[in-house]
Write a protein that holds these residues in place. Structure first.
Motif, PDB file in Angstrom:
ATOM      1  N   LEU A   1       9.370  16.664   1.487  1.00 61.09           N
ATOM      2  CA  LEU A   1      10.011  17.742   0.733  1.00 61.09           C
ATOM      3  C   LEU A   1       9.023  18.502  -0.161  1.00 61.09           C
ATOM      4  CD1 LEU A   1      13.419  16.076  -0.216  1.00 61.09           C
ATOM      5  CD2 LEU A   1      12.761  17.328   1.841  1.00 61.09           C
ATOM      6  N   GLU A   2       8.060  17.809  -0.771  1.00 66.45           N
ATOM      7  CA  GLU A   2       7.109  18.486  -1.653  1.00 66.45           C
ATOM      8  C   GLU A   2       6.248  19.454  -0.844  1.00 66.45           C
ATOM      9  OE1 GLU A   2       5.787  19.630  -5.210  1.00 66.45           O
ATOM     10  OE2 GLU A   2       7.290  18.043  -4.920  1.00 66.45           O
ATOM     11  N   GLU A   3       5.747  19.004   0.305  1.00 66.89           N
ATOM     12  CA  GLU A   3       4.949  19.881   1.153  1.00 66.89           C
ATOM     13  C   GLU A   3       5.775  21.054   1.652  1.00 66.89           C
ATOM     14  OE1 GLU A   3       5.085  16.679   1.268  1.00 66.89           O
ATOM     15  OE2 GLU A   3       3.202  15.718   1.843  1.00 66.89           O
ATOM     16  N   ALA A   4       7.065  20.798   1.940  1.00 69.04           N
ATOM     17  CA  ALA A   4       7.948  21.870   2.404  1.00 69.04           C
ATOM     18  C   ALA A   4       8.133  22.918   1.310  1.00 69.04           C
ATOM     19  CB  ALA A   4       9.293  21.285   2.825  1.00 69.04           C
TER      20      ALA A   4
ATOM     21  N   GLU B   1      19.194  20.959  -2.286  1.00 67.12           N
ATOM     22  CA  GLU B   1      19.959  20.031  -3.127  1.00 67.12           C
ATOM     23  C   GLU B   1      19.028  19.210  -4.008  1.00 67.12           C
ATOM     24  OE1 GLU B   1      22.386  17.701  -0.560  1.00 67.12           O
ATOM     25  OE2 GLU B   1      23.716  19.355  -0.013  1.00 67.12           O
ATOM     26  N   THR B   2      17.847  18.880  -3.459  1.00 70.06           N
ATOM     27  CA  THR B   2      16.874  18.093  -4.236  1.00 70.06           C
ATOM     28  C   THR B   2      16.256  18.933  -5.353  1.00 70.06           C
ATOM     29  OG1 THR B   2      16.363  16.831  -2.235  1.00 70.06           O
ATOM     30  CG2 THR B   2      14.799  16.672  -4.075  1.00 70.06           C
ATOM     31  N   TYR B   3      15.994  20.210  -5.071  1.00 72.26           N
ATOM     32  CA  TYR B   3      15.407  21.135  -6.054  1.00 72.26           C
ATOM     33  C   TYR B   3      16.381  22.290  -6.284  1.00 72.26           C
ATOM     34  CZ  TYR B   3      11.211  18.608  -4.519  1.00 72.26           C
ATOM     35  OH  TYR B   3      10.309  17.627  -4.191  1.00 72.26           O
ATOM     36  N   PRO B   4      17.398  22.112  -7.147  1.00 67.39           N
ATOM     37  CA  PRO B   4      18.448  23.122  -7.342  1.00 67.39           C
ATOM     38  C   PRO B   4      17.892  24.486  -7.760  1.00 67.39           C
ATOM     39  CG  PRO B   4      19.050  21.043  -8.371  1.00 67.39           C
ATOM     40  CD  PRO B   4      17.617  20.915  -7.989  1.00 67.39           C
ATOM     41  N   GLU B   5      16.719  24.498  -8.437  1.00 65.55           N
ATOM     42  CA  GLU B   5      16.169  25.762  -8.931  1.00 65.55           C
ATOM     43  C   GLU B   5      15.307  26.465  -7.888  1.00 65.55           C
ATOM     44  OE1 GLU B   5      13.026  22.778  -9.048  1.00 65.55           O
ATOM     45  OE2 GLU B   5      15.152  22.776  -9.587  1.00 65.55           O
ATOM     46  N   LEU B   6      15.097  25.843  -6.742  1.00 62.38           N
ATOM     47  CA  LEU B   6      14.160  26.373  -5.750  1.00 62.38           C
ATOM     48  C   LEU B   6      14.590  27.741  -5.235  1.00 62.38           C
ATOM     49  CD1 LEU B   6      11.697  26.076  -3.959  1.00 62.38           C
ATOM     50  CD2 LEU B   6      13.097  24.788  -2.327  1.00 62.38           C
ATOM     51  N   GLN B   7      15.859  27.913  -4.945  1.00 65.07           N
ATOM     52  CA  GLN B   7      16.317  29.192  -4.379  1.00 65.07           C
ATOM     53  C   GLN B   7      16.038  30.331  -5.344  1.00 65.07           C
ATOM     54  OE1 GLN B   7      17.663  29.865  -1.246  1.00 65.07           O
ATOM     55  NE2 GLN B   7      17.346  31.962  -1.926  1.00 65.07           N
TER      56      GLN B   7
END
Length: 553
Positions: free
Chosen positions: A502-505, A534-540
């Motif tokens: 997920l971090e690399e993604a 879902e793991t990083y809610p602020e990503l979007q």
């Protein structure tokens, strides 16, 4: 017919017509109310709930749900307002959804709603979705709702048909069920009696013949004996006379041999035979009565008499004609016209292969989350539409039908959306023709066929094929060797997300958004990024900020 009878007939017919005119179909209420079944795209919360939303508490995650991060104002095309008599229903749900190809399939998920005015125990509701793919329309598994009274009638009809089927005799059991043993036994018994009677008559006639023959033969033998006796008596009398003469000649010294020769010459064997053949009788056919001549000519005796008897072959041949053929014809008609009998006995056949078969619950709206996987084929269009046909069938066979009122549109999204067609320009004319064939296979999602062609020119599109086929490690290795464009980083993010890196993604997505701002707004429709978001809610929001920043520059 007298006048009084005419009046009675008239009033009887008039009464029947009045009763018929007062009769109304059970479904009449559906024609007089304003509610209608509808279909909608589900919200994120609804899509996570499985089945009948108001009744079930189990949940399943649909990873291709559109996440409503930003809710833009609806324009006229997105808003649906329908005026129905005294009130207005406004549906602010979107009519378009992006459905992503996963493992050679796409998922169509939508809500079906039926208002409580339709919930009546006297009928059945069938909601049949139809998938529109270009100019082709195909029916999807329907949803069936049955009222308790309707189901009772339906079950009774199926019980009648089951009894009808049970009463059908299998042709292999015809010998047990339809063989007329009584008729067969009677026929064979009569035939056996005929054989006996025929034998008895022949036996009696032969006995009579033998008795007559015995008498005739005795008479002839006695007559012949008498004739022979007389012949030999006279012969011997003549012999005595001859001997007397011979002895006299001898007495006086004469030659007696002449007398002997004279006697022997006259009364020799030939004389005896000729005399007796004329005088003795024999039993010849002309002396036999006509009714006995066949026995006489064939020298029949009682031992010659042959009787007739039934063989197994005779019995089997008779048996072929001693069945209850009327019953067999009726049974054969049942087998031949089984479907027609089913139609007569079962007015309400079962709906085949339903997605859901449930009971009607009166007084409640019905809301169901319908989900169906569709195989991705070469002729699958990028844009698909779904409409739902509603048919209500009541116990009195009255019905109410509604075509597709709502239309939901689905955009098919796959790996081939990431293809970079501009890469063909780097090749010479001969290679471009070959490369184009690979692009054509990509256009119809034939990733393996495309890989076999494009892999001759390893590039970003080759990585798309590898990723689409699930060769994640090989896709990453190839992406590491080519120019890191925005699309390449985006594809890398997809593969990393699949591999649970997920971090690399996330870092790959940031890189992709910085290079191509439009990719920042594509993330939310990719199923591979559902866990990432879902793991990083602020990503979007972070990605969209990057995209917005690039657009303003």
């Amino acid at each position: 017919m007298n006048r009084q009878q005419t009046y009675k007939l008239f009033f009887s017919v008039a009464g029947l017509l009045m009763i018929a005119s007062c009769s109304r179909p059970i479904t009449k209420t559906l024609f007089l109310q304003s509610g209608r079944p509808h279909i909608y795209l589900p919200t994120n919360k609804e899509e996570k709930s499985g089945g009948i939303l108001s009744e079930r508490v189990s949940y399943e995650t649909k990873i291709d749900t559109i996440r409503p991060a930003h809710k833009p104002a609806l324009d006229d095309e997105d808003m649906k307002s329908v005026t129905l008599e005294t009130f207005t229903v406004v549906a602010d749900r979107p009519k378009l959804k992006i459905s992503t190809v996963r493992n050679g399939k796409i998922n169509l998920t939508f809500l079906m709603t039926v208002p409580k005015a339709f919930m009546d125990n006297r009928w059945q509701i069938v909601l049949t979705p139809h998938l529109i793919n270009g100019d082709q329309t195909s029916a999807l598994p329907p949803v069936v709702l049955k009222g308790s009274q309707f189901k009772k009638v339906q079950d009774e009809e199926f019980a009648k048909f089951a009894k009808f089927e049970k009463d059908i005799i299998d042709p292999s059991d015809y010998d047990k069920k339809f063989f007329d043993q009584k008729k067969h036994s009677l026929f064979t018994k009569n035939l056996q009696h005929k054989y006996l009677d025929h034998y008895t008559a022949e036996y009696k006639r032969l006995q009579d013949y033998q008795a007559w023959k015995h008498i005739a033969e005795v008479r002839i033998m006695n007559a012949n004996a008498r004739r022979e006796g007389r012949y030999y008596q006279r012969l011997n009398d003549k012999a005595i006379e001859m001997l007397g003469s011979a002895y006299n000649d001898n007495l006086y010294g004469l030659d007696s041999s002449k007398v002997h020769r004279g006697f022997s010459g006259r009364y020799n064997e030939e004389h005896r035979k000729n005399y007796l053949d004329k005088k003795l009788s024999t039993l010849t056919v002309d002396k036999v009565p006509k009714n006995y001549r066949k026995y006489f000519e064939k020298n029949f005796t009682l031992d010659s008499l042959k009787n007739k008897s039934l063989t197994e072959k005779d019995s089997a041949n008779i048996a072929k004609h001693t069945y209850f053929f009327k019953d067999i014809a009726q049974n054969e008609s049942k087998i031949k016209n089984k479907d027609t009998h089913r139609r007569h006995l079962v007015r309400f056949p079962e709906v085949e292969n339903p997605a859901l078969s449930d009971s009607i619950r009166t007084g409640k709206d019905f809301v169901y989350l319908y989900s169906q996987d569709i195989d991705v084929t070469e002729d699958l269009q990028r844009k698909l539409s779904v409409i739902v046909e509603t048919r209500v069938t009541a116990m009195d066979q009255s019905s109410w039908h509604q075509g597709g009122v709502d239309t939901l549109n689905f955009i098919v999204s796959g790996m081939n959306d990431l293809v970079d067609k501009t890469l063909i320009s780097r090749l010479d004319e001969a290679d471009q023709a070959i490369y184009q064939q690979g692009l054509d296979r990509l256009a119809v999602r034939d990733y393996r066929g495309a890989l076999n062609i494009i892999n001759q020119y390893p590039d970003y599109n080759s990585a798309v094929c590898l990723a689409a086929l699930g060769y994640n490690d090989q896709a990453i290795m190839l992406l590491d060797r080519i120019t890191a464009t925005g699309k390449a980083d985006y594809l890398r993010a997809i593969v990393y997300a699949r591999m649970k890196k997920l971090e690399e993604a996330k870092e790959s997505l940031f890189s992709a958004a910085r290079k191509e701002s439009t990719l920042a707004f594509k993330v939310e429709i990719e199923p591979e990024f559902a866990v990432l978001l879902e793991t990083y809610p602020e990503l979007q929001e972070q990605l969209e900020n990057i995209g917005d920043g690039l657009d303003e520059m």
